[in-house]
Write a protein that holds these residues in place. Structure first.
Motif, PDB file in Angstrom:
ATOM      1  N   LYS A   4      -3.442  -3.812  -1.839  1.00 54.94           N
ATOM      2  CA  LYS A   4      -3.486  -4.773  -0.739  1.00 54.94           C
ATOM      3  C   LYS A   4      -2.527  -5.935  -0.977  1.00 54.94           C
ATOM      4  N   SER A  27       0.807  -1.219   0.000  1.00 52.24           N
ATOM      5  CA  SER A  27       0.000   0.000   0.000  1.00 52.24           C
ATOM      6  C   SER A  27       0.845   1.277   0.000  1.00 52.24           C
ATOM      7  N   ASN A  30      -2.556  -1.083 -13.516  1.00 57.59           N
ATOM      8  CA  ASN A  30      -3.554  -1.548 -12.557  1.00 57.59           C
ATOM      9  C   ASN A  30      -2.815  -2.033 -11.319  1.00 57.59           C
ATOM     10  N   TRP A  31      -3.035  -1.340 -10.218  1.00 57.89           N
ATOM     11  CA  TRP A  31      -2.284  -1.556  -8.967  1.00 57.89           C
ATOM     12  C   TRP A  31      -3.171  -2.239  -7.942  1.00 57.89           C
ATOM     13  N   ASN A  32      -2.575  -3.205  -7.235  1.00 61.52           N
ATOM     14  CA  ASN A  32      -3.268  -3.879  -6.144  1.00 61.52           C
ATOM     15  C   ASN A  32      -2.638  -3.446  -4.828  1.00 61.52           C
ATOM     16  N   ASP A  70      -2.932  -8.670  -2.474  1.00 66.74           N
ATOM     17  CA  ASP A  70      -3.507  -9.996  -2.237  1.00 66.74           C
ATOM     18  C   ASP A  70      -4.283 -10.537  -3.429  1.00 66.74           C
ATOM     19  N   GLY A  71      -4.093  -9.913  -4.583  1.00 66.86           N
ATOM     20  CA  GLY A  71      -4.824 -10.375  -5.750  1.00 66.86           C
ATOM     21  C   GLY A  71      -6.246  -9.877  -5.816  1.00 66.86           C
ATOM     22  N   GLY A  72      -6.627  -8.949  -4.934  1.00 70.30           N
ATOM     23  CA  GLY A  72      -7.976  -8.402  -4.913  1.00 70.30           C
ATOM     24  C   GLY A  72      -8.176  -7.367  -6.014  1.00 70.30           C
ATOM     25  N   PRO A  73      -9.213  -6.550  -5.881  1.00 72.09           N
ATOM     26  CA  PRO A  73      -9.517  -5.542  -6.905  1.00 72.09           C
ATOM     27  C   PRO A  73      -8.329  -4.596  -7.128  1.00 72.09           C
ATOM     28  N   SER A  74      -8.115  -4.238  -8.376  1.00 68.73           N
ATOM     29  CA  SER A  74      -7.005  -3.336  -8.702  1.00 68.73           C
ATOM     30  C   SER A  74      -7.508  -1.914  -8.896  1.00 68.73           C
TER      31      SER A  74
END
Length: 401
Positions: A313, A200, A309-311, A315-319
């Motif tokens: 968190k 983050s 497109n950045w994540n 953890d592979g969640g929404p970008s």
């Protein structure tokens, strides 16, 4: 300001206008050899104005009539030599950064009025800046005279106190041309990445002078004074800007000076690179005195826009979409991308690209959904209209998404 001072200033501006007219009409720069010359390293395009004046290297005598020499000398020595930059971690300390003399020429001759009022309204001037920028890039790519190359590199090292110990190749004689030294590589570990395990965190993409703003409206209030600046003009894609970067988007502006390490790195990660949009434009200076004037250099200049497109968190969640804008400037011939291929995965701190000769600017744009919280010291300085010196990998903010 007294009437006498006003009259002196008016005379100065008239002299500069006449000098610019001579420069544009005679076009000596178009005829200049594109090879690097020995014996010229002490008065190059990267030499700060005060040093050039002290060394009596009146390079502008090649371009301006003799009768303007004393006026130009006085102006270069005394007017708007640079700006103050804050040192992070030392709240009371600021350093004075003197401009390279070519930038000062651009400032004085071109930016003391709006574009509509200045000589920039003539297309011949814009063409001249582009021609000079491209030609200077060719000069600094030239390998035909190794001695001249070494002279210029050594002069640059002395002028800007470049630390050779941190370079991957510390021997100046091993660089085939000036540009290869200008975008020199550093040793692994020379720029540690802050909190590398925290996805983050947002870190600085460059060794630079940084301003950050919580939203674009704030940036245009305190820093970007050009009335034409908007995110859709900067990004060059109204649909993308409206869809991904609505009002309330956060922005960070990274200005590189000539002495800086001129490779830039990814500020966020993990992320996946999208397409890079190449936008043609002008070659105006990105110095604060131009950015703070009624002139929109960021969306007028030649630039590349990388979307990612950045994540945050990790953890592979929404970008979250991020726009990375690399902006060319006066005397900057090229923007190179080394790790920004569409579809590739990157981590924060990975090298992203480089600038050939010149100082330039990167801009990061985050949508409101990223919930970027800039570090307070950087935000405070930016609201005071002061840049802060940071280096690659330094933490500059965090996402609370």
């Amino acid at each position: 300001m007294s009437s006498a001072q006003s009259e002196d200033q008016a005379q100065d501006h008239e002299a500069m206008a006449s000098a610019l007219e001579h420069l544009v009409s005679s076009g000596p720069l178009h005829e200049t050899d594109e090879q690097l010359q020995s014996g010229t390293s002490e008065h190059t395009a990267v030499t700060p104005g005060p040093i050039s004046v002290q060394k009596h290297s009146k390079w502008w005598g090649r371009f301006f009539p003799d009768r303007f020499e004393s006026t130009m000398d006085k102006l270069f020595a005394s007017h708007h030599m640079g700006n103050y930059v804050a040192i992070r971690g030392q709240p009371e300390k600021k350093i004075f950064e003197s401009m390279p003399i070519y930038v000062r020429v651009g400032m004085h001759l071109l930016f003391f009025k709006s574009k509509e009022q200045s000589f920039l309204r003539y297309k011949s001037v814009e063409d001249l800046l582009k021609t000079v920028s491209i030609r200077q890039g060719k000069v600094y790519d030239d390998e035909s005279n190794p001695q001249a190359v070494l002279e210029h590199i050594q002069s640059f090292i002395r002028t800007y106190s470049i630390n050779l110990d941190e370079l991957q190749q510390p021997d100046p004689s091993q660089y085939p041309n000036f540009n290869s030294f200008f975008f020199r590589k550093l040793k692994p570990g020379a720029r540690p990445i802050a909190e590398p395990e925290n996805a983050s965190v947002v870190s600085s993409c460059a060794d630079c002078r940084l301003t950050v703003f919580s939203d674009v409206a704030e940036a245009t209030k305190f820093w970007i004074k050009g009335e034409g600046f908007t995110l859709d003009r900067l990004i060059g894609d109204t649909n993308l800007a409206d869809r991904c970067f609505p009002p309330g988007s956060s922005i960070a502006i990274f200005r590189l000076a000539p002495a800086d390490y001129h490779r830039f790195h990814h500020s966020v990660g993990p992320a996946v690179c999208g397409p890079t949009r190449h936008i043609p434009g002008e070659y105006f200076t990105v110095n604060p005195q131009a950015v703070n004037a009624d002139f929109d250099v960021f969306s007028e200049n030649r630039r590349d826009v990388l979307t990612m497109n950045w994540n945050p968190k990790g953890d592979g969640g929404p970008s979250i979409p991020v726009a990375f804008v690399a902006i060319g400037a006066m005397l900057v011939g090229s923007i190179g991308w080394t790790n920004a291929t569409q579809g590739s995965s990157i981590q924060r701190g990975d090298e992203c690209g480089y600038y050939a000769y010149g100082g330039s600017t990167n801009i990061l744009v985050f949508p409101p959904e990223a919930k970027i919280q800039w570090d307070q010291d950087l935000l405070d300085n930016s609201r005071k209209e002061i840049e802060t010196m940071v280096r690659v990998g330094d933490r500059i903010g965090i996402s609370n998404a």
